[in-house]
Design an enzyme around this catalytic site. Structure first.
Site, PDB file in Angstrom:
ATOM      1  N   ASN A  88     -19.723-104.194   5.858  1.00 36.21           N
ATOM      2  CA  ASN A  88     -19.916-104.503   7.278  1.00 36.21           C
ATOM      3  C   ASN A  88     -19.999-103.232   8.100  1.00 36.21           C
ATOM      4  O   ASN A  88     -19.323-102.245   7.818  1.00 36.21           O
ATOM      5  CB  ASN A  88     -18.768-105.377   7.793  1.00 36.21           C
ATOM      6  CG  ASN A  88     -18.723-106.716   7.080  1.00 36.21           C
ATOM      7  OD1 ASN A  88     -19.713-107.090   6.440  1.00 36.21           O
ATOM      8  ND2 ASN A  88     -17.612-107.417   7.167  1.00 36.21           N
ATOM      9  N   VAL A  89     -20.815-103.317   9.151  1.00 36.50           N
ATOM     10  CA  VAL A  89     -20.978-102.154  10.012  1.00 36.50           C
ATOM     11  C   VAL A  89     -20.118-102.292  11.277  1.00 36.50           C
ATOM     12  O   VAL A  89     -20.106-101.399  12.117  1.00 36.50           O
ATOM     13  CB  VAL A  89     -22.472-101.920  10.359  1.00 36.50           C
ATOM     14  CG1 VAL A  89     -23.247-101.604   9.081  1.00 36.50           C
ATOM     15  CG2 VAL A  89     -23.090-103.121  11.063  1.00 36.50           C
ATOM     16  N   HIS A 105     -22.306 -99.368   4.215  1.00 35.09           N
ATOM     17  CA  HIS A 105     -23.604 -99.505   4.885  1.00 35.09           C
ATOM     18  C   HIS A 105     -23.630 -98.891   6.276  1.00 35.09           C
ATOM     19  O   HIS A 105     -24.481 -99.231   7.084  1.00 35.09           O
ATOM     20  CB  HIS A 105     -24.003-100.986   4.942  1.00 35.09           C
ATOM     21  CG  HIS A 105     -24.316-101.558   3.582  1.00 35.09           C
ATOM     22  ND1 HIS A 105     -24.379-102.896   3.308  1.00 35.09           N
ATOM     23  CD2 HIS A 105     -24.588-100.923   2.405  1.00 35.09           C
ATOM     24  CE1 HIS A 105     -24.678-103.087   2.025  1.00 35.09           C
ATOM     25  NE2 HIS A 105     -24.785-101.907   1.453  1.00 35.09           N
TER      26      HIS A 105
END
Ligand code: OAD
Length: 231
Positions: A88-89, A105
């Site tokens: 998750n960003v 990511h």
């Protein structure tokens, strides 16, 4: 010495906070073509659109909070040497109090120079928008600090080392569709227990997985029971 608990998370971890997943129906990739907003080619073709897409994601992040799942995991630091590897960003693990989070990511709250990838900048909540024409100190356009499809995953080697040293491995809320992240489970030693929390069936290459067929909040509660931690 505390046991090493390693948790791999995906979009389902943040679903109960109100952030949509990617591949469930109505997910982000239904609404925005992935090749337009999450590839270097998409950025080259229409940078304004891509910058706006991530500006919108950042704005949404200001309006959401960590859920019981994020909080329950953070609380496990009392009993375990806990490492989170997230696809998750968002920053909800950190905001829940987790201190060792590896972002495979990238991170929404950061941007970097298109001309010198070592120049990474943290955005403030008051100043989260990035526009075409916003430049780094060397004069190059800024871009989201996100790993797009077709790009290398610089944190992967470190994630492999973390996975190899796990005493317990947990997977939460990922469809395990995107490599190399999905392959991390193969680096977990054979005799180590693996739990997978997801309300839907997820297929994995490992056959020795204990499934907890629940959402993240309820699933983490059940996990605590299985790890014999008092709630
Ligand atoms: P997906 O959207 O592919 O998968 C989300 C998973 O979360 C599915 O297995 C759902 O069943 C599960 N899920 C849904 N609601 C849940 C809940 N309340 N609690 C727990 N699980 C729930 O998302 P990811 O696997 O994270 O990459 O996707 C991987 C990567 O693909 C992302 O990091 C992103 C995307 O393209 C980039 O942008 C580079």
């Amino acid at each position: 010495m505390k046991r090493r608990l390693v948790v791999l998370t995906g979009a389902g971890m943040s679903a109960e906070s109100g952030i949509s997943t990617f591949r469930d129906s109505g997910g982000l990739w239904d609404k925005y073509p992935v090749e337009q907003v999450a590839t270097p080619e998409g950025f080259a073709a229409n940078p304004q659109l891509v910058l706006e897409f991530y500006n919108t994601r950042r704005k949404q992040l200001l309006d959401v909070k960590p859920n019981e799942g994020h909080l329950g995991l953070a609380a496990l630091e009392k009993d375990f040497e806990l490492r989170i590897i997230t696809q998750n960003v968002d920053n909800l693990h950190e905001r829940a109090g987790s201190s060792q989070v590896l972002h495979l990511h990238g991170e929404l709250t950061k941007v970097r120079s298109t001309g010198d990838e070592s120049l990474v900048y943290e955005l403030s909540p008051e100043n989260y928008e990035v526009k075409w024409g916003d430049k780094c100190e060397k004069g190059f356009q800024l871009r989201p600090h996100i790993v797009w499809f077709g790009e290398a995953v610089p944190m992967f080697d470190e994630a492999v080392e973390v996975a190899r040293l796990a005493d317990v491995f947990v997977v939460i809320g990922t469809s395990l569709n995107v490599y190399p992240a999905a392959g991390l489970i193969n680096y977990v030693p054979r005799d180590i227990p693996i739990y997978l929390i997801d309300p839907k069936e997820v297929s994995t290459s490992r056959k020795d997985v204990f499934f907890i067929r629940k959402g993240a909040s309820e699933g983490v509660k059940e996990l605590r029971g299985k790890l014999r931690i008092e709630n």
